[in-house]
Design a protein around this motif. Sequence first.
Motif, short mmCIF file in Angstrom:
data_model
loop_
_atom_site.label_atom_id
_atom_site.label_comp_id
_atom_site.label_asym_id
_atom_site.label_seq_id
_atom_site.Cartn_x
_atom_site.Cartn_y
_atom_site.Cartn_z
N MET A 8 0.85 -1.18 0.00
CA MET A 8 0.00 0.00 0.00
C MET A 8 0.89 1.24 0.00
SD MET A 8 -3.23 -1.05 0.20
CE MET A 8 -4.30 0.16 0.95
N ARG A 9 0.43 2.30 -0.63
CA ARG A 9 1.07 3.61 -0.57
C ARG A 9 0.20 4.44 0.36
NH1 ARG A 9 4.99 6.49 -2.60
NH2 ARG A 9 4.76 8.68 -3.22
N THR A 10 0.79 5.02 1.41
CA THR A 10 -0.01 5.69 2.42
C THR A 10 0.54 7.07 2.78
OG1 THR A 10 1.21 4.84 4.35
CG2 THR A 10 -0.56 3.43 3.47
N ALA A 11 -0.35 7.88 3.34
CA ALA A 11 0.02 9.16 3.94
C ALA A 11 -0.96 9.39 5.08
CB ALA A 11 -0.06 10.29 2.92
N ASN A 12 -0.54 10.11 6.12
CA ASN A 12 -1.47 10.36 7.21
C ASN A 12 -1.41 11.80 7.69
OD1 ASN A 12 1.03 9.72 8.62
ND2 ASN A 12 -0.21 9.63 10.45
N PHE A 13 -2.52 12.20 8.33
CA PHE A 13 -2.71 13.54 8.87
C PHE A 13 -3.68 13.45 10.02
CE2 PHE A 13 -5.79 12.82 5.54
CZ PHE A 13 -6.97 13.35 6.02
N VAL A 14 -3.82 14.53 10.76
CA VAL A 14 -4.77 14.54 11.88
C VAL A 14 -5.79 15.65 11.68
CG1 VAL A 14 -3.18 13.51 13.56
CG2 VAL A 14 -3.31 16.00 13.34
N ASP A 15 -6.98 15.45 12.27
CA ASP A 15 -8.00 16.49 12.25
C ASP A 15 -7.74 17.45 13.41
OD1 ASP A 15 -9.08 15.39 14.61
OD2 ASP A 15 -10.82 14.54 13.63
N PRO A 16 -8.52 18.51 13.57
CA PRO A 16 -8.23 19.49 14.63
C PRO A 16 -8.25 18.91 16.05
CG PRO A 16 -9.73 20.44 13.04
CD PRO A 16 -9.59 18.98 12.69
N ALA A 17 -8.94 17.79 16.26
CA ALA A 17 -8.98 17.18 17.58
C ALA A 17 -7.89 16.14 17.78
CB ALA A 17 -10.36 16.55 17.83
N GLY A 18 -7.04 15.93 16.76
CA GLY A 18 -5.93 15.00 16.88
C GLY A 18 -6.22 13.58 16.42
N HIS A 19 -7.39 13.33 15.80
CA HIS A 19 -7.71 12.00 15.30
C HIS A 19 -6.90 11.73 14.04
CE1 HIS A 19 -11.45 13.22 17.49
NE2 HIS A 19 -11.06 12.14 18.14
N SER A 20 -6.29 10.55 13.98
CA SER A 20 -5.41 10.19 12.88
C SER A 20 -6.20 9.63 11.70
CB SER A 20 -4.40 9.14 13.37
OG SER A 20 -3.51 8.80 12.33
N TRP A 21 -5.93 10.20 10.53
CA TRP A 21 -6.53 9.77 9.28
C TRP A 21 -5.42 9.34 8.33
CZ3 TRP A 21 -11.62 9.49 7.72
CH2 TRP A 21 -12.56 9.98 8.64
N GLU A 22 -5.71 8.31 7.53
CA GLU A 22 -4.77 7.81 6.54
C GLU A 22 -5.48 7.75 5.19
OE1 GLU A 22 -2.05 3.92 6.49
OE2 GLU A 22 -4.17 3.46 6.14
#
Length: 131
Positions: A110-124
């Motif tokens: 898999m090719r992945t990247a991640n970020f967080v929303d303003p509350a700190g929840h991790s999204w990929e």
Amino acid sequence: MSNPLHHLSAISLFVEDVAAAKAFYLDVFGVPVLYEDAVSAVMKFDNLIINLLHVGSAPVIISPAVVAPRDAGSRFQISIWVPDVDAVCAQLRQRGVTLLAGPVNRPWNMRTANFVDPAGHSWEVAQQLES
């Protein structure tokens, strides 16, 4: 008969600032708001509801458990599979989203990247690579 526990319907994410979280989800994901009140905003993804619930209201639904503070660290990650991670990352950057990692090719194909929303929840965001 199919197992009713195989269908994930909703996730409640506890947030300190419902308005900021809602604005982020509208801007970044472009999903509609199904319901909102003073303590929540419910966002509709294709087959999943995300309930952005103010941390002060969370104990009502998780008692006797407690709400962990944001700085306790990530305990989960929500993934969205996309056809082109690099293109999605470019869109995220245009919307002011800071990527924490990636895009990177993973050993599990898999090719992945991640970020967080303003509350700190991790999204990929993840893309299946050809074998």
